[in-house]
Scaffold this active site. Structure first.
Site, PDB file in Angstrom:
ATOM      1  N   ASP A 198       0.872  -1.016   0.072  1.00 31.48           N
ATOM      2  CA  ASP A 198      -0.009   0.258   0.101  1.00 31.48           C
ATOM      3  C   ASP A 198       0.993   1.136  -0.014  1.00 31.48           C
ATOM      4  OD1 ASP A 198      -1.953  -1.582   0.202  1.00 31.48           O
ATOM      5  OD2 ASP A 198      -2.774  -1.112   1.963  1.00 31.48           O
ATOM      6  N   CYS A 210       3.908  -0.891   9.139  1.00 28.83           N
ATOM      7  CA  CYS A 210       3.992   0.583   9.293  1.00 28.83           C
ATOM      8  C   CYS A 210       3.652   0.667  10.977  1.00 28.83           C
ATOM      9  CB  CYS A 210       2.904   1.507   8.626  1.00 28.83           C
ATOM     10  SG  CYS A 210       3.154   1.142   7.040  1.00 28.83           S
ATOM     11  N   SER A 225      -6.304   5.376   4.383  1.00 25.65           N
ATOM     12  CA  SER A 225      -5.041   4.695   4.956  1.00 25.65           C
ATOM     13  C   SER A 225      -5.626   4.724   6.393  1.00 25.65           C
ATOM     14  CB  SER A 225      -4.009   5.204   4.575  1.00 25.65           C
ATOM     15  OG  SER A 225      -2.937   4.691   5.453  1.00 25.65           O
TER      16      SER A 225
END
Length: 597
Positions: free
Chosen positions: A120, A233, A510
């Protein structure tokens, strides 16, 4: 009197006898049920390798390492999402080997196989991001296909990047064989000017540089230091959100969600997951025994308490669909009214996942929620024990920590994930309202037909204070693929407009997005939803307290515009995106491609 007394005694003796008989019958039935559940741990692999006629199959398996003894063992598929396309997954090949080691040590025969991942973070803001949500379906399909074909008796799946986790879970749910999910673990933070950084720091730095708040050299410095190695992340973005949700649901081992990608804890987690899969196989505990409606409610509760990603709504709906649980958008509203946001984590808060790990992960938070009656403690988990049993010995957070607030001192008293309806989203939409942006926004629509158009106009200063940015034809069918809008939302934050503009889309956000954002608008523009009927300058009101998103237009005017609207031609006519657009359901149903007829 004596006759009555004897009659009473006789009656009680009769009841006692009946109770003992009923207890004996129940014991016999339970024993038979247990025996039935535990029968044949090689239910699937035996069809592939047993018997004279399966000699060709055995011959091929000998070439990949099987021997005579292995053919008598249950086979455990280890689904790895390893790839060098992203740091989220670059280490998972080694974790898969550790999961295989655990299954083999428990007298199983592990077979490692791969499925895909996309990134992503790398594809964000490009046409390639349209494949992101599609990859969730591909992962689920491939796990189902390999396991169904090869006859694995149990599964361990290991996911890293955002779509890996729900994809793995959907594949396991469809197969309904004893299964354990393992999260690949979070990345360690980068560092710039003695401050922790991550990939969202880079996205926001782009907006800051466009506003001349930082130099191009400083942007380069942030770019070069934000991603120091393997792992997903580092904030409470989608990967860490989904890992936490799956742990709360009971489908991963305790504390699996709160471990660094490169750590002894994660290595041990993988070994233990392989062993746990074998225990589940022997007890015949399957995903359908664990992934119940109450387990999904536990997952929603923990996601809210952590301040997690809007993508959790989409993915939990999809996972529930795969296992046959009737989960709806309204369940998020119902639970959200009583569950507070407690964790001060990025993107809306200050701390990174690595800091939450240091104080104990999510287990103490779950214990707090359980003790407050906000979790269903009776839910079964992959340990073979209930959630309450798993949490019984968990110690509270250190008194000195300030990341997870007490229940009587919440960051927000109710959910930040707000389901909005109204004349712009009659089938629902998902807002991420931390409270820091306010609870109401009214502004003029500024319409864009794509994410790229919106980003350009944000960066060049066209978008002004008071605008409601509308990005449409980015839904599951219209995109196709329902892209995330991290690039434009990060540009908004980087330019200091976080409280001054709102963002409305039939696409997604996101987990790193924050600000006044409303996504998953349904019906989407591509099927003629009201978002397709908007014009520049229309007045839009977002009200998080009333849970409404409306445009100031009469029903008659909306009907007039709908009569004049023409459905655009599909953007893709062949290939996976075209196939996805034809099959995919509404975002309010999880955007899945295998809804029953």
């Amino acid at each position: 009197m004596r006759a009555d007394l004897f009659a009473c005694i006789a009656y009680r003796l009769c009841l006692t006898y009946l109770d003992s008989q009923i207890a004996e019958i129940n014991h016999i039935m339970a024993t038979k049920k247990t025996a039935s559940r535990r029968a044949n741990p090689r239910k699937y692999s035996s069809l592939v390798v047993d018997g004279v006629d399966r000699a060709p199959s055995r011959s091929m398996l000998r070439a990949v390492g099987f021997d005579d003894a292995d053919f008598r063992k249950p086979q455990v598929g280890i689904a790895s999402t390893w790839s060098m396309v992203t740091p989220c997954n670059m280490h998972i090949d080694q974790l898969a080997l550790k999961a295989a080691e655990g299954a083999n040590a428990a007298n199983g025969k592990a077979v490692v196989f791969n499925t895909i991942t996309i990134s992503d973070g790398i594809s964000m803001g490009t046409e390639g991001m349209k494949y992101s949500l599609v990859s969730r379906e591909v992962i689920a399909d491939s796990i189902e296909a390999v396991t169904g074909c090869q006859g694995f008796d149990a599964l361990v799946t290991i996911g890293g990047c955002d779509k890996n986790m729900p994809g793995c879970m959907m594949g396991m749910a469809r197969l309904n064989r004893p299964s354990v999910f393992v999260y690949g673990g979070t990345i360690m933070p980068g560092c710039h000017k003695n401050k922790s950084t991550d990939v969202v720091s880079v996205f926001e730095a782009v907006g800051a540089q466009a506003q001349h708040k930082i130099s191009k050299k400083e942007l380069k410095d942030i770019e070069c230091t934000a991603i120091p190695g393997p792992g997903s992340c580092g904030g409470m973005y989608t990967a860490n959100t989904m890992a936490s949700a799956i742990e709360a649901m009971g489908m991963s081992l305790p504390n699996s969600s709160a471990q660094a990608a490169i750590s002894n804890d994660k290595t041990k987690d993988c070994i233990e997951a392989g062993k746990a899969a074998m225990r589940l196989l022997k007890a015949n505990i399957r995903p359908s025994d664990i992934m119940t409606k109450k387990a999904f409610e536990n997952a929603i509760t923990v996601v809210i308490a952590l301040g997690g990603s809007t993508n959790a709504v989409l993915h939990l709906l999809a996972m529930a669909s795969s296992i046959g649980v009737n989960l709806k958008l309204d369940d998020f509203t119902r639970i959200g009214k009583r569950v507070p946001v407690l964790a001060d984590l990025r993107p809306s808060g200050k701390a990174m996942m690595s800091e939450l790990i240091e104080i104990g992960g999510i287990q103490p938070l779950m214990k707090m929620l359980l003790d407050a009656g906000l979790l269903h403690g009776e839910c079964l988990t992959v340990t073979g024990k209930t959630l309450a049993q798993n949490l019984a010995g968990v110690k509270p957070y250190p008194k000195s920590q300030d990341i997870v607030h007490a229940l009587n001192d919440p960051i927000k008293k109710d959910s930040h994930l707000v389901i909005l309806r109204g004349n712009l989203a009659p089938e629902g939409s998902v807002a991420k309202i931390s409270g820091k942006e306010g609870l109401h926004f009214t502004g003029k629509a500024r319409i864009f037909a794509s994410e790229e158009q919106a980003l350009k106009k944000i960066l060049d200063g066209t978008v002004k204070k008071g605008d409601v940015i509308v990005v449409r034809y980015e839904g599951p069918k219209g995109g196709p693929g329902m892209r995330e809008m991290l690039s434009p939302t990060s540009a908004i934050m980087g330019k200091g407009l976080g409280k001054d503009v709102a963002f409305l889309t039939d696409g997604r956000f996101s987990g790193g997005s924050h600000g006044f954002v409303v996504g998953h608008v349904t019906p989407e523009a591509a099927v003629g939803g009201p978002i397709a009927l908007l014009k520049n300058g229309d007045i839009i009101t977002i009200d998080a307290e009333k849970r409404e998103v409306n445009v100031k237009l009469s029903a008659a005017e909306l009907k007039r515009r709908a009569m004049a609207w023409k459905q655009p031609k599909p953007r893709y006519k062949r290939g996976v995106l075209a196939k996805y657009a034809r099959l995919v359901s509404s975002a309010s149903e999880g955007a899945v491609t295998d809804l029953p007829e």
